[in-house]
Write a protein that holds these residues in place. Structure first.
Motif, PDB file in Angstrom:
ATOM      1  N   ALA A 290      -9.333   2.990   0.300  1.00 41.15           N
ATOM      2  CA  ALA A 290      -8.340   2.137   0.961  1.00 41.15           C
ATOM      3  C   ALA A 290      -6.945   2.735   0.821  1.00 41.15           C
ATOM      4  N   LYS A 291      -6.652   3.200  -0.374  1.00 36.88           N
ATOM      5  CA  LYS A 291      -5.336   3.777  -0.659  1.00 36.88           C
ATOM      6  C   LYS A 291      -5.054   4.978   0.237  1.00 36.88           C
ATOM      7  N   HIS A 322      -7.336  -4.486   1.269  1.00 33.79           N
ATOM      8  CA  HIS A 322      -6.358  -3.410   1.367  1.00 33.79           C
ATOM      9  C   HIS A 322      -6.794  -2.395   2.429  1.00 33.79           C
ATOM     10  N   SER A 325      -6.144  -3.837   5.732  1.00 28.80           N
ATOM     11  CA  SER A 325      -4.705  -3.863   5.945  1.00 28.80           C
ATOM     12  C   SER A 325      -4.190  -2.522   6.463  1.00 28.80           C
ATOM     13  N   HIS A 326      -4.642  -1.438   5.832  1.00 30.42           N
ATOM     14  CA  HIS A 326      -4.119  -0.128   6.210  1.00 30.42           C
ATOM     15  C   HIS A 326      -4.772   0.452   7.456  1.00 30.42           C
ATOM     16  N   LYS A 351      -2.886 -12.097  -5.573  1.00 33.18           N
ATOM     17  CA  LYS A 351      -2.905 -10.719  -5.068  1.00 33.18           C
ATOM     18  C   LYS A 351      -3.617 -10.621  -3.718  1.00 33.18           C
ATOM     19  N   HIS A 352      -4.677 -11.450  -3.521  1.00 28.73           N
ATOM     20  CA  HIS A 352      -5.381 -11.438  -2.239  1.00 28.73           C
ATOM     21  C   HIS A 352      -4.480 -12.013  -1.138  1.00 28.73           C
ATOM     22  N   CYS A 355      -1.770  -9.528  -0.137  1.00 32.63           N
ATOM     23  CA  CYS A 355      -2.286  -8.483   0.749  1.00 32.63           C
ATOM     24  C   CYS A 355      -2.396  -9.021   2.184  1.00 32.63           C
ATOM     25  N   ASP A 358       1.030  -9.433   3.817  1.00 30.09           N
ATOM     26  CA  ASP A 358       1.512  -8.124   4.235  1.00 30.09           C
ATOM     27  C   ASP A 358       0.845  -7.711   5.556  1.00 30.09           C
ATOM     28  N   ASN A 580       3.358   2.874  -2.541  1.00 19.70           N
ATOM     29  CA  ASN A 580       2.424   2.044  -1.806  1.00 19.70           C
ATOM     30  C   ASN A 580       1.101   2.719  -1.481  1.00 19.70           C
ATOM     31  N   ARG A 581       1.165   3.928  -0.991  1.00 18.78           N
ATOM     32  CA  ARG A 581      -0.062   4.584  -0.542  1.00 18.78           C
ATOM     33  C   ARG A 581       0.146   6.093  -0.406  1.00 18.78           C
TER      34      ARG A 581
END
Length: 596
Positions: A290-291, A322, A325-326, A351-352, A355, A358, A580-581
DNA sequence: TTAGGGTTAG
């Protein structure tokens, strides 16, 4: 188990115990227990303690406590084991109660008991009681006891008082493998990777004992935090040499380390070597994918995991969110958020929600994002709240919605973040006020920061060359390695890329953080740290190799543009890790497809 | 016989 009940005598018991200690089922423990009872041999406290610990090894606190109640004269080991069992069962408060009950029952605690009780305090985040135990240990003359002191080091570390932990460590006349391992893991868990590596090097220099898998796990983790790929690789080699690669936790840590160091390919190699990956390496691989923007791969892994009947945990689900998201898979992500409780029995946590906020924000569905944030706010105190409302600030800024940013700033002001994240909250608030034009409020925040001595981390980037990390700060040329060559290269490149490609100059900032973009001589002095690192990387790495750069803040849009252009211009591949990534720049494009 | 370890959004 071949020993028959009829033939069982006292002399057989040690063999029976050894047998069940290596057995793999709770059933065999229960069977052995009943054999011993039938033979009338359970009176021995020592035998009972062995059985007690076997029950605990299988997580059966109920059986363990029943057995404890049947022991005629439980000794200090019986009590201590039961205490540890309650901590493992997630009930540390019971362990503290047991400590109190011991003297009433005529048993005095020893250093292991104190160590366990202190561990209970760590779990309860009860530093006050922990300090009381510290005082009691001192008064009982156990100050130099390695077991008790190690537990205290751990407790202070867990409560983020690293200095207190180190003082105890330094004051010890004798340290064992646990002591070293505990101190190293405290550094690693508190983002003090350099200190962890230094202490590990000191331990190795003593040549007392080989490091164990606990230590390796901390060291791999430290390399991940620092983005030190070279050091991570040599640690991996040592892990392999000493036969720890098969360990689940180590495998998970290695996957995470390679991903955080920018080498997702190496993560995948480590992962592919695991014959039947369990929850830990699978979760690490999903989060890592994901990252790096490999959303489809992350989702594929998740499906495979479910096919193999492996139950995800809350981090796995976060990784999946995540990934969505990305990759812009908004509806898939929202579906996971809404169904995670029904499908997997995992309640969404702050945290969920963050995400998802965002995700919605970046997709332009701002009102839904704010609505979700408001609903999640009740569960998001302290650091969680900081994350949640910072995501709202970012979403509002992206769409130019002043009302949303103002609400988020007000919410941030209500929070009480932990000491370590105070700076983050102040900066988020001050940026939000600036954005909505409330400069007076923004200045007040900055002044409050100064008054309280809260420091914002300076922006920096770093590059590892042959095991050494070279650090670059915006505007600090005197600290820049190979400064003359770096400046010369940047000057030459600036001529090449020029305005034709939409780049006016190197992204830079002045003291007050405002962008200028003129790119003149003066601007060179404040050029962003990743640009300096980029030039240094081009000079330091042979052509053909990837240039990996780490950064402690998010990359700005201008720098992102520069990296794309330069990757094409010089024909080099850059991997930049920001807060972030990851961004993989190659041939003029970035792996994030400008969506991050 | 009793002690610790990994993955977490910005």
């Amino acid at each position: 188990m071949t020993t028959s009940a009829a033939a069982l005598s006292q002399s057989h018991i040690p063999l029976l115990i050894r047998c069940i200690q290596t057995s793999s089922s709770l059933h065999s423990v229960t069977a052995a227990h009943s054999k011993i009872l039938k033979a009338g041999a359970a009176a021995g406290t020592s035998t009972a303690n062995h059985l007690l610990n076997c029950y605990l090894r299988f997580g059966s606190i109920v059986d363990a406590h029943k057995l404890f109640d049947d022991i005629t004269q439980p000794n200090v080991v019986s009590w201590t084991s039961l205490m540890a069992g309650y901590i493992d069962a997630g009930r540390p408060a019971v362990a503290v109660d047991l400590l109190r009950a011991m003297p009433i029952n005529g048993v005095e605690p020893n250093s292991f008991t104190f160590s366990t009780a202190i561990n209970a305090c760590s779990h309860l985040a009860d530093v006050r009681r922990g300090r009381e135990l510290h005082a009691r240990i001192e008064s009982l003359g156990l100050r130099s006891d390695v077991v008790a002191s190690t537990a205290l080091i751990n407790m202070y570390g867990k409560s983020n008082d690293i200095e207190a932990a180190r003082r105890l460590f330094d004051g010890m006349s004798h340290r064992n493998l646990y002591t070293w391992g505990t101190m190293i893991s405290i550094y690693s868990q508190n983002a003090c990777g350099n200190e962890a590596l230094t202490l590990f090097a000191q331990f190795m220099a003593l040549k007392l004992r080989r490091p164990n898998h606990f230590m390796f796990s901390s060291i791999v983790n430290a390399c991940a935090g620092l983005g030190r790929l070279g050091t991570g690789r040599s640690t991996h080699a040592a892990v392999f040499r000493l036969g720890h690669e098969e360990n689940d936790v180590i495998a998970g840590a290695l996957i995470d380390m390679y991903a955080k160091c920018g080498s997702i390919d190496s993560s995948r190699i480590v992962f592919s070597r695991i014959a039947a990956p369990t929850l830990i390496p699978l979760t690490s691989m999903i989060v890592s994918a994901a990252k790096h923007g490999l959303g489809a791969y992350a989702l594929q892994l998740f499906d495979e995991m479910l096919d193999r009947k492996i139950h995800p945990n809350s981090v796995t689900i976060l990784g999946v969110l995540h990934a969505c998201s990305h990759c812009g898979l908004l509806d898939v992500g929202l579906h996971f958020l809404n169904s995670m409780n029904d499908d997997f029995g995992i309640l969404p946590e702050a945290k969920h929600y963050t995400c998802a906020v965002d995700m919605l924000g970046r997709a332009g569905r701002l009102d839904e994002a704010v609505d979700l944030a408001r609903r999640a706010a009740a569960e998001a105190s302290g650091d969680d709240g900081l994350m949640l409302w910072s995501a709202v600030v970012a979403a509002g800024r992206l769409r130019g919605r002043l009302d949303v940013v103002a609400e988020a700033a007000a919410r941030l002001a209500e929070l009480e973040p932990r000491k370590s994240d105070v700076a983050g909250a102040y900066v988020a608030m001050s940026n939000a006020y600036n954005f909505v034009g409330r400069w007076g409020d923004a200045i007040k925040i900055r002044m409050e920061m100064q008054r309280r001595g809260v420091m914002k981390d300076p922006g920096c980037s770093w590059v590892e060359v042959k095991g050494t990390a070279y650090v670059f700060f915006a505007g600090q040329f005197e600290a820049c390695p190979r400064v003359e060559e770096v400046v010369e290269l940047l000057r030459e490149m600036k001529k090449e890329i020029g305005c034709r490609r939409g780049i006016d100059g190197w992204p830079w900032e002045e003291e007050d953080g405002e962008h200028d973009g003129l790119g003149g001589e003066r601007a060179m002095l404040g050029v962003h740290s990743e640009i300096l690192a980029m030039a240094f990387g081009i000079l330091s790495f042979p052509k053909g190799g990837k240039i990996r750069i780490m950064k402690n803040l998010r990359m700005c849009g201008e720098c992102h543009k520069v990296f794309k252009v330069v990757s094409k211009l010089v024909g080099r591949e850059f991997v930049v890790r920001d807060l972030n990534r990851f961004h993989h720049f190659d041939g003029g494009i970035c792996s994030c497809r400008d969506y991050w």
